[in-house]
Motif scaffolding. Structure first.
Motif, PDB file in Angstrom:
ATOM      1  N   ARG A   1       0.568  -1.464   0.013  1.00 29.82           N
ATOM      2  CA  ARG A   1       0.249  -0.361  -0.544  1.00 29.82           C
ATOM      3  C   ARG A   1       0.886   1.114   0.041  1.00 29.82           C
ATOM      4  NH1 ARG A   1      -4.973   1.037   4.305  1.00 29.82           N
ATOM      5  NH2 ARG A   1      -5.696  -0.970   2.972  1.00 29.82           N
ATOM      6  N   GLU A   2       2.018   1.168   0.716  1.00 27.90           N
ATOM      7  CA  GLU A   2       3.339   2.776   0.716  1.00 27.90           C
ATOM      8  C   GLU A   2       3.181   2.187  -0.206  1.00 27.90           C
ATOM      9  OE1 GLU A   2       6.170   2.221   3.839  1.00 27.90           O
ATOM     10  OE2 GLU A   2       7.167   3.685   2.544  1.00 27.90           O
ATOM     11  N   ILE A   3       3.718   1.615  -0.624  1.00 26.33           N
ATOM     12  CA  ILE A   3       4.631   1.599  -2.350  1.00 26.33           C
ATOM     13  C   ILE A   3       3.348   2.425  -3.444  1.00 26.33           C
ATOM     14  CG2 ILE A   3       4.697   0.718  -4.768  1.00 26.33           C
ATOM     15  CD1 ILE A   3       6.927  -1.624  -3.057  1.00 26.33           C
ATOM     16  N   GLY A   4       2.310   1.738  -3.726  1.00 24.48           N
ATOM     17  CA  GLY A   4       1.371   2.015  -4.216  1.00 24.48           C
ATOM     18  C   GLY A   4       0.838   3.493  -4.204  1.00 24.48           C
ATOM     19  N   LYS A   5       0.511   4.292  -2.474  1.00 26.67           N
ATOM     20  CA  LYS A   5       1.078   5.977  -2.396  1.00 26.67           C
ATOM     21  C   LYS A   5       1.398   6.471  -3.215  1.00 26.67           C
ATOM     22  CE  LYS A   5      -2.412   8.636  -0.479  1.00 26.67           C
ATOM     23  NZ  LYS A   5      -1.704   9.481  -1.595  1.00 26.67           N
ATOM     24  N   ARG A   6       3.354   5.897  -2.801  1.00 27.91           N
ATOM     25  CA  ARG A   6       3.758   6.641  -3.204  1.00 27.91           C
ATOM     26  C   ARG A   6       4.704   6.965  -4.426  1.00 27.91           C
ATOM     27  NH1 ARG A   6       7.667   8.374   1.245  1.00 27.91           N
ATOM     28  NH2 ARG A   6       6.955   7.480   2.973  1.00 27.91           N
ATOM     29  N   LEU A   7       3.611   5.654  -5.053  1.00 33.42           N
ATOM     30  CA  LEU A   7       4.141   5.877  -6.913  1.00 33.42           C
ATOM     31  C   LEU A   7       3.072   6.315  -7.482  1.00 33.42           C
ATOM     32  CD1 LEU A   7       4.607   2.175  -7.249  1.00 33.42           C
ATOM     33  CD2 LEU A   7       6.334   4.267  -8.228  1.00 33.42           C
ATOM     34  N   ALA A   8       1.594   6.759  -6.627  1.00 34.27           N
ATOM     35  CA  ALA A   8       0.554   7.557  -7.366  1.00 34.27           C
ATOM     36  C   ALA A   8       1.456   9.000  -7.283  1.00 34.27           C
ATOM     37  CB  ALA A   8      -0.491   6.942  -6.601  1.00 34.27           C
TER      38      ALA A   8
END
Lengths: 208, 208
Positions: B16-23
Protein backbone atom coordinates in the motif's frame (compact mmCIF):
# COMPACT_ATOMS: atom_id res chain seq x y z
CA UNK A 1 31.95 -6.20 1.97
CA UNK A 2 31.78 -5.85 -1.80
CA UNK A 3 28.55 -5.22 -3.64
CA UNK A 4 27.52 -8.38 -5.42
CA UNK A 5 24.55 -8.78 -7.76
CA UNK A 6 23.54 -12.27 -8.81
CA UNK A 7 21.33 -12.80 -11.85
CA UNK A 8 19.36 -16.00 -12.25
CA UNK A 9 17.30 -16.22 -15.40
CA UNK A 10 15.02 -18.24 -17.61
CA UNK A 11 16.55 -19.18 -20.93
CA UNK A 12 15.76 -16.49 -23.50
CA UNK A 13 14.53 -13.92 -20.99
CA UNK A 14 17.44 -11.51 -21.46
CA UNK A 15 18.97 -12.04 -18.01
CA UNK A 16 22.46 -11.99 -19.42
CA UNK A 17 21.81 -8.69 -21.21
CA UNK A 18 20.45 -7.18 -17.99
CA UNK A 19 23.54 -8.40 -16.12
CA UNK A 20 25.97 -7.03 -18.68
CA UNK A 21 24.27 -3.66 -18.98
CA UNK A 22 23.92 -3.28 -15.21
CA UNK A 23 27.62 -4.06 -14.76
CA UNK A 24 28.52 -1.40 -17.35
CA UNK A 25 26.22 1.18 -15.77
CA UNK A 26 27.35 0.51 -12.20
CA UNK A 27 31.01 0.01 -13.03
CA UNK A 28 30.96 -3.52 -11.58
CA UNK A 29 32.93 -6.44 -13.02
CA UNK A 30 30.80 -8.84 -15.04
CA UNK A 31 31.16 -12.62 -14.70
CA UNK A 32 29.43 -15.20 -16.83
CA UNK A 33 31.46 -17.32 -19.29
CA UNK A 34 34.58 -16.47 -17.27
CA UNK A 35 33.46 -18.75 -14.44
CA UNK A 36 32.96 -21.68 -16.78
CA UNK A 37 36.40 -21.05 -18.31
CA UNK A 38 38.04 -20.94 -14.89
CA UNK A 39 36.16 -24.07 -13.83
CA UNK A 40 37.40 -25.90 -16.91
CA UNK A 41 40.99 -25.02 -16.04
CA UNK A 42 40.53 -25.95 -12.37
CA UNK A 43 38.88 -29.33 -13.02
CA UNK A 44 40.42 -30.37 -16.32
CA UNK A 45 36.91 -30.87 -17.71
CA UNK A 46 35.70 -29.29 -20.93
CA UNK A 47 33.77 -26.00 -20.87
CA UNK A 48 30.96 -27.64 -22.78
CA UNK A 49 30.66 -30.43 -20.22
CA UNK A 50 30.56 -27.94 -17.34
CA UNK A 51 27.84 -25.96 -19.08
CA UNK A 52 25.95 -29.15 -19.86
CA UNK A 53 25.81 -30.23 -16.23
CA UNK A 54 23.43 -27.42 -15.39
CA UNK A 55 21.70 -26.91 -18.72
CA UNK A 56 21.34 -30.33 -20.30
CA UNK A 57 21.02 -32.59 -17.25
CA UNK A 58 22.88 -35.81 -16.65
CA UNK A 59 21.24 -39.02 -17.75
CA UNK A 60 21.89 -42.69 -16.95
CA UNK A 61 23.35 -43.38 -20.38
CA UNK A 62 25.73 -40.39 -20.35
CA UNK A 63 29.39 -41.19 -20.70
CA UNK A 64 32.01 -38.55 -20.27
CA UNK A 65 35.69 -38.87 -19.56
CA UNK A 66 35.27 -42.63 -19.19
CA UNK A 67 32.81 -42.33 -16.31
CA UNK A 68 29.24 -43.62 -16.22
CA UNK A 69 26.59 -41.43 -14.63
CA UNK A 70 23.78 -43.05 -12.73
CA UNK A 71 20.24 -41.74 -12.45
CA UNK A 72 19.68 -38.00 -12.16
CA UNK A 73 19.01 -36.91 -8.61
CA UNK A 74 22.38 -37.34 -6.92
CA UNK A 75 25.62 -35.51 -7.55
CA UNK A 76 28.16 -37.68 -9.33
CA UNK A 77 31.90 -37.37 -8.75
CA UNK A 78 32.53 -34.99 -11.66
CA UNK A 79 29.55 -32.89 -10.70
CA UNK A 80 30.65 -32.75 -7.08
CA UNK A 81 34.08 -31.64 -8.16
CA UNK A 82 32.60 -28.95 -10.41
CA UNK A 83 30.33 -27.71 -7.67
CA UNK A 84 33.08 -27.57 -5.04
CA UNK A 85 35.37 -25.65 -7.39
CA UNK A 86 32.50 -23.45 -8.48
CA UNK A 87 31.88 -22.47 -4.87
CA UNK A 88 35.54 -21.56 -4.43
CA UNK A 89 35.65 -19.54 -7.65
CA UNK A 90 32.40 -17.67 -7.01
CA UNK A 91 33.43 -16.80 -3.45
CA UNK A 92 36.84 -15.64 -4.68
CA UNK A 93 35.13 -13.43 -7.27
CA UNK A 94 32.85 -11.93 -4.60
CA UNK A 95 35.89 -11.10 -2.50
CA UNK A 96 37.73 -9.43 -5.38
CA UNK A 97 35.40 -6.45 -5.83
CA UNK A 98 31.93 -5.22 -6.79
CA UNK A 99 30.50 -7.54 -9.43
CA UNK A 100 27.56 -8.98 -11.33
CA UNK A 101 27.49 -12.78 -11.55
CA UNK A 102 25.15 -14.47 -14.02
CA UNK A 103 24.06 -18.03 -13.31
CA UNK A 104 26.17 -20.79 -11.65
CA UNK A 105 23.92 -20.79 -8.55
CA UNK A 106 25.76 -17.72 -7.24
CA UNK A 107 22.75 -16.58 -5.22
CA UNK A 108 22.94 -19.84 -3.26
CA UNK A 109 26.72 -19.89 -2.94
CA UNK A 110 26.78 -16.28 -1.71
CA UNK A 111 23.82 -16.47 0.65
CA UNK A 112 25.97 -15.18 3.55
CA UNK A 113 27.37 -12.30 1.49
CA UNK A 114 24.20 -10.17 1.38
CA UNK A 115 24.30 -10.28 -2.40
CA UNK A 116 21.39 -8.68 -4.20
CA UNK A 117 19.62 -11.48 -6.01
CA UNK A 118 17.62 -10.85 -9.19
CA UNK A 119 15.52 -13.31 -11.16
CA UNK A 120 14.71 -12.51 -14.80
CA UNK A 121 11.81 -14.21 -16.58
CA UNK A 122 9.40 -13.71 -19.47
CA UNK A 123 6.46 -15.31 -21.19
CA UNK A 124 7.17 -18.00 -23.77
CA UNK A 125 6.32 -15.82 -26.77
CA UNK A 126 8.86 -13.15 -25.92
CA UNK A 127 11.52 -15.73 -25.01
CA UNK A 128 11.06 -17.40 -28.39
CA UNK A 129 11.27 -14.00 -30.12
CA UNK A 130 14.44 -13.10 -28.27
CA UNK A 131 16.05 -16.44 -29.20
CA UNK A 132 15.05 -15.98 -32.84
CA UNK A 133 16.59 -12.50 -32.97
CA UNK A 134 19.83 -13.81 -31.46
CA UNK A 135 20.07 -16.74 -33.87
CA UNK A 136 22.18 -16.20 -36.97
CA UNK A 137 20.41 -15.80 -40.29
CA UNK A 138 21.80 -19.15 -41.45
CA UNK A 139 19.94 -20.98 -38.72
CA UNK A 140 16.53 -22.35 -39.52
CA UNK A 141 14.82 -22.66 -36.19
CA UNK A 142 11.27 -23.79 -35.79
CA UNK A 143 9.31 -22.04 -33.04
CA UNK A 144 8.15 -25.35 -31.60
CA UNK A 145 11.76 -26.56 -31.37
CA UNK A 146 12.76 -23.36 -29.64
CA UNK A 147 9.95 -23.68 -27.13
CA UNK A 148 11.01 -27.25 -26.41
CA UNK A 149 14.62 -26.17 -25.93
CA UNK A 150 13.65 -23.29 -23.62
CA UNK A 151 11.52 -25.57 -21.46
CA UNK A 152 14.23 -28.22 -21.33
CA UNK A 153 17.05 -25.84 -20.37
CA UNK A 154 14.95 -24.28 -17.62
CA UNK A 155 13.88 -27.69 -16.34
CA UNK A 156 17.52 -28.74 -16.14
CA UNK A 157 18.55 -25.50 -14.45
CA UNK A 158 15.82 -26.10 -11.89
CA UNK A 159 16.89 -29.71 -11.36
CA UNK A 160 20.54 -28.75 -11.05
CA UNK A 161 19.65 -26.03 -8.57
CA UNK A 162 17.75 -28.55 -6.44
CA UNK A 163 20.90 -30.68 -6.31
CA UNK A 164 23.02 -27.89 -4.90
CA UNK A 165 20.49 -26.14 -2.65
CA UNK A 166 17.19 -26.54 -0.88
CA UNK A 167 16.10 -23.12 -2.19
CA UNK A 168 13.78 -23.48 -5.16
CA UNK A 169 15.04 -22.01 -8.45
CA UNK A 170 12.75 -19.25 -9.71
CA UNK A 171 10.66 -19.01 -6.52
CA UNK A 172 10.25 -15.27 -5.95
CA UNK A 173 10.82 -15.54 -2.20
CA UNK A 174 14.45 -16.45 -2.90
CA UNK A 175 15.15 -13.21 -4.80
CA UNK A 176 15.12 -9.48 -4.04
CA UNK A 177 13.61 -8.48 -7.35
CA UNK A 178 11.91 -10.50 -10.09
CA UNK A 179 11.80 -8.82 -13.49
CA UNK A 180 9.42 -9.88 -16.23
CA UNK A 181 11.00 -8.76 -19.52
CA UNK A 182 7.97 -9.60 -21.71
CA UNK A 183 6.80 -5.99 -21.95
CA UNK A 184 9.95 -3.96 -21.49
CA UNK A 185 12.89 -2.92 -23.62
CA UNK A 186 15.85 -3.95 -21.47
CA UNK A 187 18.17 -1.13 -22.48
CA UNK A 188 15.56 1.45 -21.48
CA UNK A 189 15.10 0.23 -17.89
CA UNK A 190 18.78 -0.14 -16.99
CA UNK A 191 19.17 3.36 -15.53
CA UNK A 192 16.18 2.91 -13.25
CA UNK A 193 17.28 -0.60 -12.22
CA UNK A 194 20.78 0.67 -11.47
CA UNK A 195 19.27 3.41 -9.25
CA UNK A 196 17.14 0.83 -7.46
CA UNK A 197 20.24 -1.30 -6.85
CA UNK A 198 22.25 1.68 -5.56
CA UNK A 199 19.52 2.32 -2.99
CA UNK A 200 19.48 -1.37 -2.08
CA UNK A 201 23.20 -1.34 -1.30
CA UNK A 202 23.03 2.05 0.42
CA UNK A 203 20.49 0.55 2.82
CA UNK A 204 22.57 -2.57 3.48
CA UNK A 205 25.61 -0.34 4.08
CA UNK A 206 23.64 1.68 6.64
CA UNK A 207 22.52 -1.48 8.43
CA UNK A 208 26.02 -2.81 8.97
CA UNK B 1 -5.70 4.03 -23.07
CA UNK B 2 -4.91 5.25 -19.58
CA UNK B 3 -1.88 4.11 -17.64
CA UNK B 4 -2.99 1.76 -14.90
CA UNK B 5 -0.77 0.21 -12.24
CA UNK B 6 -2.18 -2.58 -10.11
CA UNK B 7 -0.53 -3.51 -6.83
CA UNK B 8 -1.11 -6.92 -5.30
CA UNK B 9 0.64 -7.52 -2.01
CA UNK B 10 1.27 -9.77 0.93
CA UNK B 11 -0.12 -8.47 4.19
CA UNK B 12 2.51 -6.33 5.93
CA UNK B 13 4.86 -6.09 2.94
CA UNK B 14 4.30 -2.37 2.36
CA UNK B 15 2.42 -2.73 -0.93
CA UNK B 16 0.00 0.00 0.00
CA UNK B 17 2.86 2.39 0.82
CA UNK B 18 4.49 1.62 -2.52
CA UNK B 19 1.19 2.25 -4.31
CA UNK B 20 0.55 5.55 -2.53
CA UNK B 21 4.06 6.88 -3.04
CA UNK B 22 4.13 5.82 -6.71
CA UNK B 23 0.81 7.55 -7.32
CA UNK B 24 2.17 10.75 -5.73
CA UNK B 25 5.40 10.57 -7.71
CA UNK B 26 3.72 9.82 -11.04
CA UNK B 27 0.74 12.13 -10.54
CA UNK B 28 -1.69 9.20 -10.86
CA UNK B 29 -4.90 8.86 -8.86
CA UNK B 30 -4.66 6.38 -6.00
CA UNK B 31 -7.43 3.88 -5.26
CA UNK B 32 -7.60 1.57 -2.30
CA UNK B 33 -10.23 2.14 0.43
CA UNK B 34 -12.22 4.20 -2.09
CA UNK B 35 -13.20 1.05 -4.00
CA UNK B 36 -14.48 -0.64 -0.86
CA UNK B 37 -16.46 2.49 0.01
CA UNK B 38 -18.00 2.64 -3.44
CA UNK B 39 -18.77 -1.09 -3.33
CA UNK B 40 -20.54 -0.65 -0.01
CA UNK B 41 -22.75 2.05 -1.49
CA UNK B 42 -23.42 0.02 -4.66
CA UNK B 43 -24.32 -3.23 -2.87
CA UNK B 44 -25.79 -1.98 0.39
CA UNK B 45 -23.32 -4.22 2.26
CA UNK B 46 -21.04 -2.97 4.99
CA UNK B 47 -17.45 -1.94 4.19
CA UNK B 48 -16.20 -4.38 6.81
CA UNK B 49 -18.09 -7.26 5.22
CA UNK B 50 -16.70 -6.44 1.77
CA UNK B 51 -13.17 -6.32 3.15
CA UNK B 52 -13.75 -9.58 5.05
CA UNK B 53 -14.77 -11.47 1.91
CA UNK B 54 -11.24 -11.33 0.56
CA UNK B 55 -9.24 -11.13 3.78
CA UNK B 56 -11.04 -13.30 6.31
CA UNK B 57 -12.60 -15.96 4.12
CA UNK B 58 -16.17 -17.18 4.32
CA UNK B 59 -16.84 -20.16 6.54
CA UNK B 60 -19.78 -22.54 6.82
CA UNK B 61 -20.92 -21.06 10.12
CA UNK B 62 -20.82 -17.44 8.92
CA UNK B 63 -24.05 -15.54 9.09
CA UNK B 64 -24.36 -12.10 7.59
CA UNK B 65 -27.42 -10.18 6.56
CA UNK B 66 -29.58 -13.18 7.39
CA UNK B 67 -27.88 -15.45 4.87
CA UNK B 68 -25.99 -18.65 5.56
CA UNK B 69 -22.77 -19.28 3.65
CA UNK B 70 -21.85 -22.80 2.67
CA UNK B 71 -18.35 -24.20 2.45
CA UNK B 72 -15.58 -22.04 1.04
CA UNK B 73 -14.86 -22.82 -2.60
CA UNK B 74 -17.87 -21.40 -4.40
CA UNK B 75 -19.04 -17.84 -4.72
CA UNK B 76 -22.12 -17.15 -2.65
CA UNK B 77 -24.80 -14.67 -3.74
CA UNK B 78 -23.40 -11.73 -1.75
CA UNK B 79 -19.90 -12.49 -2.95
CA UNK B 80 -21.04 -12.73 -6.54
CA UNK B 81 -22.77 -9.40 -6.23
CA UNK B 82 -19.66 -7.82 -4.72
CA UNK B 83 -17.46 -9.23 -7.45
CA UNK B 84 -19.72 -8.11 -10.28
CA UNK B 85 -19.95 -4.59 -8.87
CA UNK B 86 -16.23 -4.61 -8.16
CA UNK B 87 -15.52 -5.38 -11.81
CA UNK B 88 -17.70 -2.49 -12.89
CA UNK B 89 -16.12 -0.05 -10.45
CA UNK B 90 -12.52 -1.06 -11.23
CA UNK B 91 -13.13 -0.82 -14.99
CA UNK B 92 -14.80 2.57 -14.54
CA UNK B 93 -11.77 3.75 -12.54
CA UNK B 94 -9.38 2.54 -15.26
CA UNK B 95 -11.35 4.49 -17.82
CA UNK B 96 -11.31 7.70 -15.78
CA UNK B 97 -7.57 8.37 -15.97
CA UNK B 98 -4.06 7.23 -15.03
CA UNK B 99 -4.21 5.46 -11.68
CA UNK B 100 -2.74 3.08 -9.12
CA UNK B 101 -5.15 0.45 -7.79
CA UNK B 102 -4.23 -1.54 -4.70
CA UNK B 103 -5.83 -4.95 -4.21
CA UNK B 104 -9.38 -6.01 -5.22
CA UNK B 105 -8.05 -8.35 -7.91
CA UNK B 106 -7.57 -5.38 -10.26
CA UNK B 107 -4.79 -7.15 -12.19
CA UNK B 108 -7.31 -9.86 -13.12
CA UNK B 109 -10.19 -7.51 -13.81
CA UNK B 110 -8.01 -5.32 -16.05
CA UNK B 111 -6.20 -8.07 -17.93
CA UNK B 112 -7.30 -6.61 -21.27
CA UNK B 113 -6.22 -3.09 -20.31
CA UNK B 114 -2.44 -3.65 -20.48
CA UNK B 115 -2.16 -2.56 -16.88
CA UNK B 116 1.26 -2.82 -15.31
CA UNK B 117 0.96 -5.40 -12.56
CA UNK B 118 3.21 -5.34 -9.51
CA UNK B 119 3.41 -7.87 -6.68
CA UNK B 120 4.93 -6.79 -3.37
CA UNK B 121 6.19 -9.36 -0.86
CA UNK B 122 8.65 -9.75 1.99
CA UNK B 123 10.01 -12.29 4.45
CA UNK B 124 7.99 -12.94 7.60
CA UNK B 125 10.40 -11.11 9.92
CA UNK B 126 10.13 -7.84 8.04
CA UNK B 127 6.35 -8.17 7.62
CA UNK B 128 5.99 -8.65 11.37
CA UNK B 129 8.25 -5.65 12.02
CA UNK B 130 6.26 -3.47 9.65
CA UNK B 131 2.99 -4.48 11.31
CA UNK B 132 4.43 -3.75 14.76
CA UNK B 133 5.57 -0.28 13.68
CA UNK B 134 2.15 0.48 12.26
CA UNK B 135 0.32 -0.70 15.38
CA UNK B 136 -0.55 1.96 17.94
CA UNK B 137 1.40 2.06 21.17
CA UNK B 138 -1.69 0.97 23.09
CA UNK B 139 -1.83 -2.33 21.28
CA UNK B 140 -0.06 -5.30 22.80
CA UNK B 141 0.64 -7.61 19.90
CA UNK B 142 2.51 -10.85 20.25
CA UNK B 143 4.79 -11.71 17.33
CA UNK B 144 3.32 -15.19 17.06
CA UNK B 145 -0.17 -13.74 16.81
CA UNK B 146 0.96 -11.34 14.11
CA UNK B 147 2.58 -14.14 12.12
CA UNK B 148 -0.63 -16.13 12.37
CA UNK B 149 -2.67 -13.15 11.20
CA UNK B 150 -0.33 -12.45 8.27
CA UNK B 151 -0.47 -16.07 7.11
CA UNK B 152 -4.25 -16.18 7.47
CA UNK B 153 -4.90 -12.95 5.54
CA UNK B 154 -2.61 -14.03 2.71
CA UNK B 155 -4.19 -17.48 2.60
CA UNK B 156 -7.62 -15.89 2.31
CA UNK B 157 -6.46 -13.44 -0.36
CA UNK B 158 -5.09 -16.39 -2.30
CA UNK B 159 -8.32 -18.37 -1.87
CA UNK B 160 -10.45 -15.40 -2.87
CA UNK B 161 -8.29 -14.80 -5.92
CA UNK B 162 -8.76 -18.42 -7.01
CA UNK B 163 -12.52 -17.88 -6.84
CA UNK B 164 -12.45 -14.96 -9.23
CA UNK B 165 -9.67 -16.04 -11.59
CA UNK B 166 -7.65 -19.01 -12.80
CA UNK B 167 -4.47 -16.93 -12.43
CA UNK B 168 -2.63 -17.85 -9.24
CA UNK B 169 -2.24 -15.06 -6.68
CA UNK B 170 1.42 -14.25 -6.03
CA UNK B 171 2.79 -16.38 -8.90
CA UNK B 172 5.48 -14.20 -10.49
CA UNK B 173 4.45 -15.10 -14.04
CA UNK B 174 1.22 -13.17 -13.50
CA UNK B 175 3.03 -9.89 -12.73
CA UNK B 176 5.41 -7.52 -14.51
CA UNK B 177 7.56 -6.85 -11.49
CA UNK B 178 7.82 -8.59 -8.11
CA UNK B 179 9.38 -6.50 -5.36
CA UNK B 180 10.78 -7.99 -2.18
CA UNK B 181 10.70 -5.23 0.44
CA UNK B 182 12.67 -7.16 3.11
CA UNK B 183 15.92 -5.34 2.43
CA UNK B 184 14.84 -1.99 1.03
CA UNK B 185 13.57 1.28 2.43
CA UNK B 186 10.43 1.87 0.36
CA UNK B 187 10.64 5.66 0.24
CA UNK B 188 14.18 5.46 -1.17
CA UNK B 189 13.33 3.26 -4.18
CA UNK B 190 10.24 5.16 -5.34
CA UNK B 191 12.06 7.43 -7.80
CA UNK B 192 13.75 4.48 -9.51
CA UNK B 193 10.52 2.46 -9.57
CA UNK B 194 8.65 5.42 -11.05
CA UNK B 195 11.32 5.70 -13.78
CA UNK B 196 11.02 1.97 -14.50
CA UNK B 197 7.25 2.34 -14.80
CA UNK B 198 7.54 5.37 -17.11
CA UNK B 199 9.72 3.28 -19.45
CA UNK B 200 7.23 0.41 -19.23
CA UNK B 201 4.38 2.64 -20.39
CA UNK B 202 6.52 4.40 -22.99
CA UNK B 203 7.17 0.99 -24.55
CA UNK B 204 3.51 0.00 -24.52
CA UNK B 205 2.61 3.38 -26.06
CA UNK B 206 5.14 2.75 -28.87
CA UNK B 207 3.70 -0.71 -29.53
CA UNK B 208 0.15 0.52 -30.04
Amino acid sequence: MNKVITISREFGSGGREIGKRLADELGFTYYDREIVEELAVATGLSERYIQDISEKGIYPHSFQFGKTFSTFGVLQSNQTEVFVKQQEIVKKIAEKGDCVIVGRGANVILKDYKSMNIFVYADMKSKVNRCKIKATNCEEIQEKELEKKIRQVDKNRKNYHSLISNLEWGKKENYDLCINTSNIEIKDVILSLADYIREYFRRTEVEK
